[in-house]
Design an enzyme around this catalytic site. Sequence first.
Site, PDB file in Angstrom:
ATOM      1  CE  LYS A  15     -19.868 -13.263   2.826  1.00 57.65           C
ATOM      2  NZ  LYS A  15     -18.824 -12.947   1.824  1.00 57.65           N
TER       3      LYS A  15
ATOM      4  CG  ASP B  56      -9.894 -23.972  -3.050  1.00 54.53           C
ATOM      5  OD1 ASP B  56     -10.293 -23.014  -2.368  1.00 54.53           O
ATOM      6  OD2 ASP B  56     -10.286 -25.140  -2.876  1.00 54.53           O
TER       7      ASP B  56
ATOM      8  CB  ILE C 165     -26.487  -9.938  -5.530  1.00 54.13           C
ATOM      9  CG1 ILE C 165     -25.782  -9.089  -4.473  1.00 54.13           C
ATOM     10  CG2 ILE C 165     -26.054  -9.506  -6.928  1.00 54.13           C
ATOM     11  CD1 ILE C 165     -24.271  -9.262  -4.460  1.00 54.13           C
TER      12      ILE C 165
ATOM     13  CE1 TYR D  85     -22.408 -15.552   2.500  1.00 57.65           C
ATOM     14  CE2 TYR D  85     -24.201 -14.384   3.592  1.00 57.65           C
ATOM     15  CZ  TYR D  85     -23.256 -14.460   2.583  1.00 57.65           C
ATOM     16  OH  TYR D  85     -23.154 -13.451   1.659  1.00 57.65           O
TER      17      TYR D  85
ATOM     18  CB  THR E 191     -25.863 -13.861  -9.059  1.00 50.56           C
ATOM     19  OG1 THR E 191     -26.068 -14.817  -7.997  1.00 50.56           O
ATOM     20  CG2 THR E 191     -25.434 -12.526  -8.467  1.00 50.56           C
TER      21      THR E 191
END
Length: 295
Positions: A180, A80, A234, A176, A236
């Site tokens: 980033k 982790d 993306i 988030y 996924t």
Amino acid sequence: MTHPAPVHLQTRELFRLDERTILISGGAGAVATSVGESILESGGDAVFIDMVPAPKPETWKSIQAIAAANGTRASYYQLDVQDASNVDPVFDKIRPTLRFPLRGLVACAGISGESDACDYPVDAFRKILDVNITGTFLITQAVAKEMHRAKVTGSIVIVASMSGWNSNKGINTSAYNASKSALHQLARSLAAEWGHPQNTFLGSTPSELNPNPSNEPRAIYPPIRVNTLSPGHIDTPISEAARVRGLTSEWSKQNMLGRISQAAEFRAPVLFLLSDGSSYMTGADLRVDGGHCAW
């Protein structure tokens, strides 16, 4: 100490990773798996790390088959990235197994979370920052130490996001997005520090967090390049909830190519950043977003 430009390499060698080991964090994820396979196909050994005990059996079987076909090696370790106390012990396990020096990192580990800002639980906000920023720093720091130990050049690729450049339309992910954007600045800062010894003044200023700074000259090591990769949306398995809500079709309308990306489309950008093909590139961001941020 400057490092000579790789002008002697033939074109076909520019994107090869022979006699190098590349570590991939978030290694059980879709992007990391795809990128890891391309590393193995390009002559590099790959060490995958992730917080899950093991990758999916069918995924690992495919990775091992690719490694066998290319004379490369793949290994997996549970870690982790936000567990600072466990980073060194895991690297102590990894180090004696390596055939070649650790000369690259693809830092893919990260999490997201959607919430209106006024309702954002502080613990959730902190966890996103801790995994995405602190966790990335810890694994990047550990890899850089290994490169220094081996006295080799290296290339670090931190997976950021186009969300570090803009605010995603129609979805509230402030933690988030902030994390980033922070990764862009983290990469620039580390690129400056590890690129050349003259980039840093002698010593440091005492402070509460730095009570006993050293004034000794810093050790000189071969350069480590640090860049970020900023993907767009993306497709996924993690995107399934977004598909159910109809978000992926909306995202497809927000870029110039009219679709969201596939994990395999980040193989070439990562190989470019890891390899000597990008030898004069550091402290930069490679945005691969289908033109999302240019519109």
